[in-house]
Design a protein around this motif. Structure first.
Motif, PDB file in Angstrom:
ATOM      1  N   THR A  89      49.077  59.097  41.495  1.00  0.00           N
ATOM      2  CA  THR A  89      49.310  58.049  40.502  1.00  0.00           C
ATOM      3  C   THR A  89      50.016  58.645  39.300  1.00  0.00           C
ATOM      4  OG1 THR A  89      47.115  58.482  39.701  1.00  0.00           O
ATOM      5  CG2 THR A  89      47.374  56.574  41.110  1.00  0.00           C
ATOM      6  N   GLY A  90      51.050  59.416  39.563  1.00  0.00           N
ATOM      7  CA  GLY A  90      51.780  60.008  38.469  1.00  0.00           C
ATOM      8  C   GLY A  90      51.013  61.183  37.891  1.00  0.00           C
ATOM      9  N   ILE A  95      44.208  59.415  42.653  1.00  0.00           N
ATOM     10  CA  ILE A  95      43.079  58.912  43.425  1.00  0.00           C
ATOM     11  C   ILE A  95      42.760  59.963  44.469  1.00  0.00           C
ATOM     12  CG2 ILE A  95      42.324  57.091  44.954  1.00  0.00           C
ATOM     13  CD1 ILE A  95      44.205  55.224  43.459  1.00  0.00           C
ATOM     14  N   ILE A 155      37.868  54.651  43.340  1.00  0.00           N
ATOM     15  CA  ILE A 155      38.581  53.861  44.343  1.00  0.00           C
ATOM     16  C   ILE A 155      38.015  54.143  45.730  1.00  0.00           C
ATOM     17  CG2 ILE A 155      40.840  53.352  45.323  1.00  0.00           C
ATOM     18  CD1 ILE A 155      40.554  52.372  42.505  1.00  0.00           C
ATOM     19  N   LEU A 199      36.205  45.386  41.047  1.00  0.00           N
ATOM     20  CA  LEU A 199      37.400  46.239  41.132  1.00  0.00           C
ATOM     21  C   LEU A 199      38.194  46.183  39.829  1.00  0.00           C
ATOM     22  CD1 LEU A 199      39.331  47.975  42.810  1.00  0.00           C
ATOM     23  CD2 LEU A 199      40.429  45.904  43.552  1.00  0.00           C
ATOM     24  N   LEU A 200      38.352  44.963  39.294  1.00  0.00           N
ATOM     25  CA  LEU A 200      39.073  44.845  38.022  1.00  0.00           C
ATOM     26  C   LEU A 200      38.356  45.633  36.932  1.00  0.00           C
ATOM     27  CD1 LEU A 200      40.125  41.124  37.776  1.00  0.00           C
ATOM     28  CD2 LEU A 200      41.419  43.065  38.575  1.00  0.00           C
ATOM     29  N   ILE A 203      39.088  49.296  37.365  1.00  0.00           N
ATOM     30  CA  ILE A 203      40.443  49.661  36.918  1.00  0.00           C
ATOM     31  C   ILE A 203      40.502  49.641  35.393  1.00  0.00           C
ATOM     32  CG2 ILE A 203      42.873  49.095  37.071  1.00  0.00           C
ATOM     33  CD1 ILE A 203      42.353  47.700  39.658  1.00  0.00           C
ATOM     34  N   LEU A 207      41.649  52.675  32.935  1.00  0.00           N
ATOM     35  CA  LEU A 207      42.786  52.574  32.018  1.00  0.00           C
ATOM     36  C   LEU A 207      42.356  52.757  30.580  1.00  0.00           C
ATOM     37  CD1 LEU A 207      44.705  49.712  33.764  1.00  0.00           C
ATOM     38  CD2 LEU A 207      45.196  52.132  33.779  1.00  0.00           C
ATOM     39  N   GLN A 210      42.102  56.331  30.087  1.00  0.00           N
ATOM     40  CA  GLN A 210      43.402  56.984  29.975  1.00  0.00           C
ATOM     41  C   GLN A 210      44.020  56.757  28.605  1.00  0.00           C
ATOM     42  OE1 GLN A 210      46.615  55.047  31.718  1.00  0.00           O
ATOM     43  NE2 GLN A 210      47.959  56.830  31.769  1.00  0.00           N
ATOM     44  N   GLN A 211      43.866  55.527  28.107  1.00  0.00           N
ATOM     45  CA  GLN A 211      44.566  55.195  26.873  1.00  0.00           C
ATOM     46  C   GLN A 211      43.949  55.883  25.664  1.00  0.00           C
ATOM     47  OE1 GLN A 211      44.833  51.019  26.158  1.00  0.00           O
ATOM     48  NE2 GLN A 211      46.342  51.259  24.548  1.00  0.00           N
ATOM     49  N   LEU A 218      44.692  60.359  33.252  1.00  0.00           N
ATOM     50  CA  LEU A 218      44.407  59.245  34.154  1.00  0.00           C
ATOM     51  C   LEU A 218      43.538  59.808  35.259  1.00  0.00           C
ATOM     52  CD1 LEU A 218      45.005  56.318  35.022  1.00  0.00           C
ATOM     53  CD2 LEU A 218      46.830  57.242  36.396  1.00  0.00           C
ATOM     54  N   PHE A 220      40.341  59.101  38.195  1.00  0.00           N
ATOM     55  CA  PHE A 220      39.511  58.143  38.917  1.00  0.00           C
ATOM     56  C   PHE A 220      38.193  58.784  39.332  1.00  0.00           C
ATOM     57  CE2 PHE A 220      43.787  56.606  39.283  1.00  0.00           C
ATOM     58  CZ  PHE A 220      43.672  55.234  39.270  1.00  0.00           C
ATOM     59  N   PRO A 248      34.813  45.039  23.961  1.00  0.00           N
ATOM     60  CA  PRO A 248      35.380  45.545  25.213  1.00  0.00           C
ATOM     61  C   PRO A 248      34.315  45.901  26.248  1.00  0.00           C
ATOM     62  CG  PRO A 248      36.172  46.803  23.315  1.00  0.00           C
ATOM     63  CD  PRO A 248      35.260  45.784  22.794  1.00  0.00           C
ATOM     64  N   LEU A 251      32.847  42.827  28.010  1.00  0.00           N
ATOM     65  CA  LEU A 251      33.742  42.243  29.020  1.00  0.00           C
ATOM     66  C   LEU A 251      33.749  43.076  30.293  1.00  0.00           C
ATOM     67  CD1 LEU A 251      36.870  41.183  26.958  1.00  0.00           C
ATOM     68  CD2 LEU A 251      35.264  39.721  28.158  1.00  0.00           C
ATOM     69  N   LEU A 255      32.502  42.211  34.235  1.00  0.00           N
ATOM     70  CA  LEU A 255      33.325  42.354  35.429  1.00  0.00           C
ATOM     71  C   LEU A 255      32.622  43.229  36.466  1.00  0.00           C
ATOM     72  CD1 LEU A 255      36.917  42.877  33.993  1.00  0.00           C
ATOM     73  CD2 LEU A 255      36.087  40.938  35.271  1.00  0.00           C
TER      74      LEU A 255
ATOM     75  N   ALA B 348      51.371  54.424  34.745  1.00  0.00           N
ATOM     76  CA  ALA B 348      51.272  55.100  36.036  1.00  0.00           C
ATOM     77  C   ALA B 348      51.751  54.175  37.149  1.00  0.00           C
ATOM     78  CB  ALA B 348      49.838  55.530  36.295  1.00  0.00           C
ATOM     79  N   LEU B 430      46.819  45.352  34.590  1.00  0.00           N
ATOM     80  CA  LEU B 430      45.867  45.827  33.595  1.00  0.00           C
ATOM     81  C   LEU B 430      46.457  46.955  32.754  1.00  0.00           C
ATOM     82  CD1 LEU B 430      42.498  45.698  35.538  1.00  0.00           C
ATOM     83  CD2 LEU B 430      43.323  44.169  33.780  1.00  0.00           C
ATOM     84  N   ARG B 511      57.176  54.069  43.838  1.00  0.00           N
ATOM     85  CA  ARG B 511      57.347  54.522  42.458  1.00  0.00           C
ATOM     86  C   ARG B 511      58.779  54.946  42.207  1.00  0.00           C
ATOM     87  NH1 ARG B 511      54.411  58.688  42.031  1.00  0.00           N
ATOM     88  NH2 ARG B 511      52.487  57.507  42.160  1.00  0.00           N
TER      89      ARG B 511
END
Lengths: 598, 537
Positions: A89-90, A95, A155, A199-200, A203, A207, A210-211, A218, A220, A248, A251, A255, B348, B430, B511
């Motif tokens: 994933t970059g 993952i 994941i 799953l949401l 994720i 994220l 990561q932020q 990043l 997992f 946050p 929420l 989920l 990503a 997201l 990608r």
């Protein structure tokens, strides 16, 4: 050891593939192969359990990508990149296909491997139609469950989590009772709807990490995420949110909650459970109640409590209320059942209510007790479903109105049933007590009202279980006669998978318990008694991982205005067990609970 | 541009387009000789397959070098290379499925038209020029009319075809109108140059009519929305799929959707995609906001309508039509996210990345599902309605397995390829859910997740019918499909599983492709002669 863990997880898959590729295999060979595979998996699991070092808190048996990196020190917050790269994933570790066990996952991993054996024995004579496919599906399910508990990557966890749906869906739909099609579809859709939201949430966590993490990595990886998310300034963000509901963590908590709440199931989301339990074949019921419901509890611990503690703290009053409602609703509904399988299914709702009640005390004692209670429930409910399977194979009815006085007919069965019921009813000395009692204590310390209402559920539980024992085992012998009119719920005629159904049982045709039935039940009985008498080894193994989760709640930043406003008026005392105490009997828990109040 | 440069660029362009040219030549030869030579359909199918394989070989052998992006009509970048490869491979699958679906005397026209469709599709994915893009799209549409008219069987079919014809022409007109406004905005028709101007020179250039951008956006979205069957331009799809032969329904469910989304990425996402964190650029941010919002609304409407209406369908092809509408909805989520990825996006997973990954998995599972229906459909036991699948597991275990894998993949259940597609789409949404967009993208992702759960119901319904029910129809001898059909279905089903277990190669490809679509290389410095020419004017 990491290879051994991978072999343990994928050995059942190998068995499943062999069975899938030989669909014409006869019943005898298929069941022997399945038994060999499950026993082999159990043996490997025992080796892993013995090799497990209880003193360490991080995941063990995990492969580390870079072998030159030093093994993590105990309680070290930095984690290496476990496992192997699966999907890039970059930048970052991507993952990963990472397996490993910590104390919490180890006990559930072992429970899965153990419960597979009675499940195979329970299907020993009852599966005639396409037996190879049946055992293949069971073994597929085992791989899914073992992998789920061993996954160290969010994941990968999710893949295994969803994957378990497929074999169970076919197991219920192909081999279940008369309503099997509806039951399997309901089960699948309910669980899928919830888990997609989960799953949401997962994720979103990745994220957010990561932020806002200092290195913007990043990742997992579950251990890395848990450690990384804890250091983020959540309370500042909650303060900025317009209302606590939109903070946050609240929420993301919701989920994540969606999937696990349906899996557990928590009170208003439980409606799929009785249908699925009743319609599933015996093996399916044992695994569904024994392991799959635990996946929900495990998810709460790993994700909701460990990664979003602020959200959990905010929702605690609501969740505790739902748990108590579930306990009472399950118990009262169980009281009204005359079908024993349905009764046990509703008792599951009630007992899993205790588990969530323990989890949402957010204290170390509560978490430990809830985990033990998950194992207890797996053992006792597994045993109860196995007993019901034995009964159904002989009489083709599960209606208590048609049965009675079976003590004289099947004395050994009576013994097993009574022991399982007593264990389930939390009689001191058996396993249920070790779980439910500390849950009530921990809850009492948080809010006595909930504890009192929940203990009412405990009394009701003892009542309906003893009533079931009385109606089934005592009194004059009563067996369904040749011309008994079965109630529409269990018309055997529709059930063409059971080869006995064309001849009605006569008193001479009721065989005593076979060796396979005894062999399936004995390990569970040993577990029920052993945990009741000596739970310490389990506590030793789960404590380090649960302590890490519980420290998230001891964090003073949790007492933000938003979270204290909605918890109980008196702030809950910190329920952390003194770390110097190593003995863990119920009495020492009592002390620990009362300690801070002095 | 000096004549020498012009010659080089032309040569490069022709070299890069060699596979398409080969396909067109093969198609013309086939269609012409078909009038004089009478041969069996197998020969024509084999010829078409050979032409496709030769085109794939040419594509793989062609030099990787790309003509200068700001001067050429084609962009021979990673997006073009991988999409062309993917499209031509699915072309082979479609020819394998179609090889016995057409009469002998119509076979040359049929396979010739099929080759032109794929040549056009490959042109669209490589287009770097508004006109060339439009030509590519028409190169797909016109042979499609021919294909649909060829087997005209009954009034229903004719009605469906007529409906498709008029709506397709209408949508082309809408698209052309939108493209014209895009040209009017900048005076350029080269897509890279257009994107470069809009991104980096906006403030200095002071685009004369920023409202042109909004008109262009709406009309291009409408025109291409018809191709991808997005609500509210979807209504032709169920009728046309139901009325046309299965193999053409498979073609319609795949090719227009694929090229529609690649075109949307090339024309809209790469041009108007804008990152909220980048430096403020006047005009562009508001267009990007509107594009995001519009696409998000379309996505939610498309997913929800497709899935809920599919619940009530009894005709298999109608059901798959609504399912393909719903999948357009998931893909639109990726497009909405792509409007938030500027040329220097750091995410990503980019929106375009999600779209390309999803398209690849969608091809496998949709073509596989249509293929199984086509293989099962025999005169003795027609497979038209959902109930015709009942009890299939007893008579056709392999077909059941293949269809089950494809349906579970469509439902997005791991460990099948469809799961990773959904994961990447949701992740791309997201990733951009921050700042003012947070709630919009959260709602979008949640709607997507809930829709995936609804969709699972009708896919499961088919699986339940096939595996849990006893056969209703009378016992007819099991009908065996010919080997090309089996090969095509087997490839689709096994790749759905294989890519689910090992998704990494596809992720790398998608990608690369997404990055190359967004890339804006620095334009070459003007030569002294050009400067002199400019100052002289």
């Amino acid at each position: 050891m990491s290879t051994l863990l991978a072999i343990t997880v994928f050995l059942p898959l190998l068995g499943a593939l062999i069975l899938f590729s030989t669909p014409g295999l006869d019943r005898r060979t298929a069941r022997q192969l399945a038994l060999m595979i499950t026993l082999g998996t159990l043996a490997l699991t025992l080796i892993l359990t013995l090799a497990f070092d209880p003193a360490r808190s991080g995941p063990q048996f995990a492969a580390v990508d870079d072998p030159s990196a030093p093994a993590p020190a105990p309680n070290d917050s930095s984690h290496p990149a476990y496992g192997y790269r699966w999907l890039d994933t970059g930048p970052g570790s991507g993952i990963r296909f990472a397996l490993g066990l910590d104390g919490l996952s180890l006990v559930l991993f072992a429970l899965t491997a153990l419960l597979m054996v009675p499940s195979v024995f329970a299907s020993w004579n009852s599966i005639d139609d396409r037996p190879a496919l049946h055992y293949a599906l069971m073994l597929l399910l085992e791989t899914g469950l073992l992998g789920l508990f061993a996954a160290l990557d969010v994941i990968l966890f999710y893949v295994f989590f969803e994957f378990t749906l497929i074999p169970l869906f076919f197991l219920i739909g192909l081999y279940g009772g008369p309503e099997r099609r509806r039951a399997s579809v309901t089960f699948f859709l309910y669980t899928l709807a919830g888990s997609l939201l989960t799953l949401l949430g997962v994720i979103a966590l990745v994220l957010v990490h990561q932020q806002f993490s200092p290195n913007h990595t990043l990742t997992f990886s579950i251990p890395e995420l848990t450690a990384g998310l804890r250091s983020l300034p959540w309370s500042e963000w909650s303060a900025q949110a317009t209302s606590s509901w939109t903070s946050p963590q609240a929420l993301i908590f919701l989920l994540l909650f969606a999937g696990f709440a349906i899996k557990v199931p928590i009170f208003p989301f439980h409606t799929w459970l009785p249908l699925a339990h009743v319609e599933a074949p015996t093996a399916g019921s044992i695994l569904l109640a024994g392991v799959l419901l635990k996946v929900g509890g495990y998810g709460f611990l790993r994700f909701n409590l460990a990664m979003t503690p602020h959200g959990a703290a905010f929702f605690v009053p609501l969740l505790a209320t739902l748990s108590v409602l579930g306990i009472l609703h399950g118990a009262l509904t169980a009281l009204a059942q005359s079908d024993v399988k349905r009764l046990v299914a509703y008792s599951s709702v009630s007992h899993m209510g205790f588990v969530t009640l323990g989890l949402f005390t957010l204290s170390q004692v509560g978490l430990e007790a809830a985990t033990i209670q998950m194992i207890n429930h797996g053992l006792t409910t597994g045993a109860l479903f196995a007993c019901i399977g034995i009964l159904y194979e002989r009489y083709h009815t599960r209606d208590m109105a048609q049965l009675g006085g079976l003590w004289s007919r099947l004395p050994l069965f009576a013994f097993f049933l009574i022991l399982a019921c007593l264990g389930s009813a939390a009689v001191p000395g058996l396993n249920g007590f070790v779980g439910e009692f500390p849950i009530l204590l921990a809850q009492f310390a948080r809010d006595p009202v909930y504890a009192i209402l929940a203990s009412l559920g405990m009394i009701l539980g003892a009542y309906y279980l003893l009533m079931m024992i009385r109606r089934l085992l005592f009194g004059p012998l009563r067996e369904p006669s040749d011309h008994s009119s079965p109630s529409p719920n269990h018309t055997p005629a529709l059930d063409h998978h059971h080869h006995h159904h064309d001849h009605q049982p006569t008193s001479s045709s009721i065989p005593p318990l076979g060796w396979h039935e005894i062999a399936g039940l004995v390990p569970l009985m040993i577990g029920i008694v052993a945990i009741g008498l000596f739970p310490q080894p389990i506590f030793d193994r789960i404590s380090p991982s649960l302590r890490e989760i519980a420290t998230g709640f001891a964090n003073p930043s949790l007492s933000t205005p938003s979270s204290t406003a909605l918890t109980s008026p008196t702030p809950p005392p910190a329920l952390s067990r003194p770390s110097t105490t190593t003995s863990q009997t119920p009495s020492s828990i009592t002390l620990a609970v009362q300690d801070p109040r002095r | 541009m000096t004549p020498a440069e012009f010659l080089t660029i032309s040569r490069q362009t022709f070299l890069a387009l060699a596979p398409e040219i080969l396909l067109l030549i093969a198609a013309i030869v086939m269609m012409t000789s078909g009038a004089f030579v009478r041969r069996s359909r197998d020969l024509w199918a084999a010829l078409a397959a050979t032409a496709l394989i030769a085109a794939i070989a040419l594509l793989c052998l062609s030099p990787a070098g790309s003509p200068p992006p700001y001067a050429s009509v084609i962009a021979n970048d990673a997006l073009a290379a991988w999409s062309r490869l993917g499209l031509l491979l699915t072309g082979l699958i479609l020819i394998a499925l179609a090889h016995n679906q057409v009469d002998d005397h119509r076979a040359p026209e049929f396979f010739g038209a099929l080759l032109i469709v794929f040549a056009g599709a490959a042109c669209v994915t490589a287009a770097n020029e508004l006109i060339f893009l439009f030509v590519g799209l028409e190169l797909v549409s016109i042979p499609t009319y021919l294909l649909l008219y060829l087997p005209r069987r009954n009034p229903t079919t004719q009605e469906a075809v007529t409906k498709y014809f008029y709506l397709s022409i209408f949508s082309s007109a809408l698209l052309l109108f939108g493209l014209a406004y895009l040209y009017g905005l900048t005076g350029l028709s080269n897509l890279k140059a257009l994107a470069y101007l809009i991104h980096w020179n906006n403030a200095a250039l002071q685009l004369p009519q920023p409202t042109f951008a909004v008109i262009a956006l709406v009309f291009i979205l409408a025109g291409l929305g018809f191709r991808v069957a997005a609500v509210p331009f979807h209504f032709y799809a169920p009728d046309v799929y139901q009325g046309s032969p299965t193999v053409l329904a498979a073609l319609l469910a795949w090719v227009p959707k694929a090229i529609g989304f690649v075109a949307l990425v090339r024309v809209l996402a790469a041009t108007f995609g804008w990152q909220p964190v980048a430096a403020e650029v006047s005009g562009l941010s508001s267009i990007s906001d509107r594009a995001t919002l519009l696409t998000a609304i379309l996505a939610i409407a498309t997913m929800t309508l497709g899935n809920t209406v599919a619940l009530a369908q009894d005709n298999l092809k109608r059901l798959l039509a609504y399912s393909s509408i719903a999948h357009a909805g998931y893909l639109l989520i990726g497009l909405a996210a792509a409007f938030r990825n500027g040329p220097e996006a750091s995410q990503a997973v980019l929106g375009a990345d999600g779209i390309i990954f999803y398209l690849a998995t969608y091809a496998l599972m949709t073509l596989g599902a249509f293929g199984v229906i086509l293989a099962l459909d025999a005169p003795s036991r027609p497979v038209e309605r959902v109930d015709d699948l009942a009890g299939l597991a007893r008579t056709q275990p392999w077909a059941t397995l293949a269809l089950t894998l494809c349906l579970l993949s469509l439902a997005g259940i791991p460990p099948l390829a469809g799961f990773w597609g959904k994961l990447r789409i949701f992740q791309s949404a997201l990733e951009v859910a921050r700042g003012p967009d947070r709630s919009l993208f959260l709602i979008l992702a949640t709607a997507g997740a809930l829709n995936a759960a609804i969709a699972a119901y009708y896919y499961l319904r088919l699986i339940v019918l096939m595996i849990f029910r006893d056969p209703i129809t009378t016992d007819s001898p099991p009908h065996h499909a010919p080997w090309p059909t089996i090969l095509a279905i087997g490839a689709c089903a096994s790749l759905s599983l294989l890519l689910g277990i090992l998704p990494a190669p596809l992720a790398t490809v998608s990608r690369q492709a997404a990055r190359s679509a967004l890339e804006l290389p620095p334009p070459p410095a003007p030569t002294p002669a050009q400067i002199a020419h400019a100052t002289a004017n």
